[in-house]
Design an enzyme around this catalytic site. Structure first.
Site, PDB file in Angstrom:
ATOM      1  N   HIS A  19       0.843  -1.206   0.000  1.00 42.61           N
ATOM      2  CA  HIS A  19       0.000   0.000   0.000  1.00 42.61           C
ATOM      3  C   HIS A  19       0.877   1.254   0.000  1.00 42.61           C
ATOM      4  O   HIS A  19       0.626   2.205  -0.748  1.00 42.61           O
ATOM      5  CB  HIS A  19      -0.884   0.040   1.252  1.00 42.61           C
ATOM      6  CG  HIS A  19      -1.960  -0.994   1.291  1.00 42.61           C
ATOM      7  ND1 HIS A  19      -2.185  -1.794   2.389  1.00 42.61           N
ATOM      8  CD2 HIS A  19      -2.899  -1.358   0.369  1.00 42.61           C
ATOM      9  CE1 HIS A  19      -3.209  -2.603   2.156  1.00 42.61           C
ATOM     10  NE2 HIS A  19      -3.651  -2.365   0.928  1.00 42.61           N
ATOM     11  N   LYS A  43     -18.044  -5.978   8.002  1.00 46.76           N
ATOM     12  CA  LYS A  43     -16.826  -6.766   8.183  1.00 46.76           C
ATOM     13  C   LYS A  43     -16.411  -6.780   9.644  1.00 46.76           C
ATOM     14  O   LYS A  43     -16.811  -5.921  10.423  1.00 46.76           O
ATOM     15  CB  LYS A  43     -15.700  -6.154   7.347  1.00 46.76           C
ATOM     16  CG  LYS A  43     -15.718  -6.586   5.898  1.00 46.76           C
ATOM     17  CD  LYS A  43     -14.398  -6.224   5.260  1.00 46.76           C
ATOM     18  CE  LYS A  43     -14.317  -6.653   3.826  1.00 46.76           C
ATOM     19  NZ  LYS A  43     -13.062  -6.186   3.204  1.00 46.76           N
ATOM     20  N   ARG A  92      -1.408  -6.260  -8.590  1.00 47.76           N
ATOM     21  CA  ARG A  92      -0.186  -6.984  -8.250  1.00 47.76           C
ATOM     22  C   ARG A  92       0.100  -8.075  -9.269  1.00 47.76           C
ATOM     23  O   ARG A  92       1.172  -8.166  -9.829  1.00 47.76           O
ATOM     24  CB  ARG A  92      -0.318  -7.618  -6.855  1.00 47.76           C
ATOM     25  CG  ARG A  92      -0.377  -6.612  -5.734  1.00 47.76           C
ATOM     26  CD  ARG A  92      -0.961  -7.195  -4.497  1.00 47.76           C
ATOM     27  NE  ARG A  92      -2.335  -7.628  -4.703  1.00 47.76           N
ATOM     28  CZ  ARG A  92      -3.170  -7.997  -3.755  1.00 47.76           C
ATOM     29  NH1 ARG A  92      -2.761  -8.026  -2.512  1.00 47.76           N
ATOM     30  NH2 ARG A  92      -4.401  -8.349  -4.036  1.00 47.76           N
ATOM     31  N   SER A 130      -3.169  -7.698   2.642  1.00 49.08           N
ATOM     32  CA  SER A 130      -3.517  -7.507   4.061  1.00 49.08           C
ATOM     33  C   SER A 130      -4.038  -8.810   4.645  1.00 49.08           C
ATOM     34  O   SER A 130      -3.758  -9.156   5.793  1.00 49.08           O
ATOM     35  CB  SER A 130      -4.595  -6.428   4.205  1.00 49.08           C
ATOM     36  OG  SER A 130      -4.094  -5.190   3.802  1.00 49.08           O
TER      37      SER A 130
END
Ligand code: PNS
Length: 185
Positions: A19, A43, A92, A130
């Protein structure tokens, strides 16, 4: 002169070196970059929103054109509220592409004038997420080099309160083994 503002939306639970790599790259191409943390009550995050704001503010303090904010609702509506013309997202590996393409195209459908800009983090972070950082840390593995030191410390404090309180001053076991030992107990 016209100022370009971009938002970098995400969960950042926790912020990783990937990040931060992207934030640095984004800060170089946009006049203003807003790191926008999604407040998602559905969440069950490891770090609450205030903790994530505090970490990201500390970690981006050196960039004068980067600020941290939180939002809920649609990303396109938030972008509208803050006058952003772009959404920054990282890609990515090929596996990210499908999900990111779907989101970018849905956002374009909702607000055609908002551009999604994809940037690639350094390849050394291409496997980093993450979710994996959380999993490795929760299972007692080392996340050194994957997250900033501040995040590493906060992860230890969060996952092993005894570490925070310094309960093991004479214990020579590694922190991760201590964590596993406590989990078993
Ligand atoms: O870091 P993440 O969890 O991959 O980020 C996902 C995020 C926050 C960018 C995405 O879930 C999002 O934009 N949520 C806000 C709600 C929304 O706008 N949904 C429609 C997106 S197409």
């Amino acid at each position: 002169m016209h100022k370009t503002t971009a938002i970098y939306p995400g969960s950042f639970d926790p912020p990783t070196n990937g990040h931060l790599d992207l934030i640095e790259r984004g800060s170089k191409i946009f006049d203003e970059l807003i790191v926008a943390i999604l407040r998602n009550p559905d969440k069950d995050p490891l770090f609450n929103v205030s903790e994530r704001v505090a970490m990201l503010e500390a970690l981006t303090g050196q960039y004068s054109n980067v600020r941290v904010d939180t939002f809920d609702g649609l990303t396109v509506d938030y972008a509208d509220r803050v006058g952003a013309s772009s959404v920054l997202r990282g890609i990515r590996a090929l596996s990210d592409y499908e999900y990111e393409l779907q989101m970018a195209l849905m956002n374009r459908k909702l607000r055609p004038e908002l551009e999604t800009v994809f940037m690639m983090p350094a390849e050394k972070y291409s496997y980093l997420s993450s979710r994996l950082v959380r999993e490795v840390a929760q299972l007692g593995g080392s996340v050194k080099g994957l997250v900033p030191e501040l995040v590493e410390q906060n992860l230890r404090g969060k996952l092993d309160p005894a570490f925070k309180l310094g309960e093991f001053p004479h214990d020579t076991r590694s922190e991760s083994r201590k964590f596993r030992a406590r989990k078993k107990a």
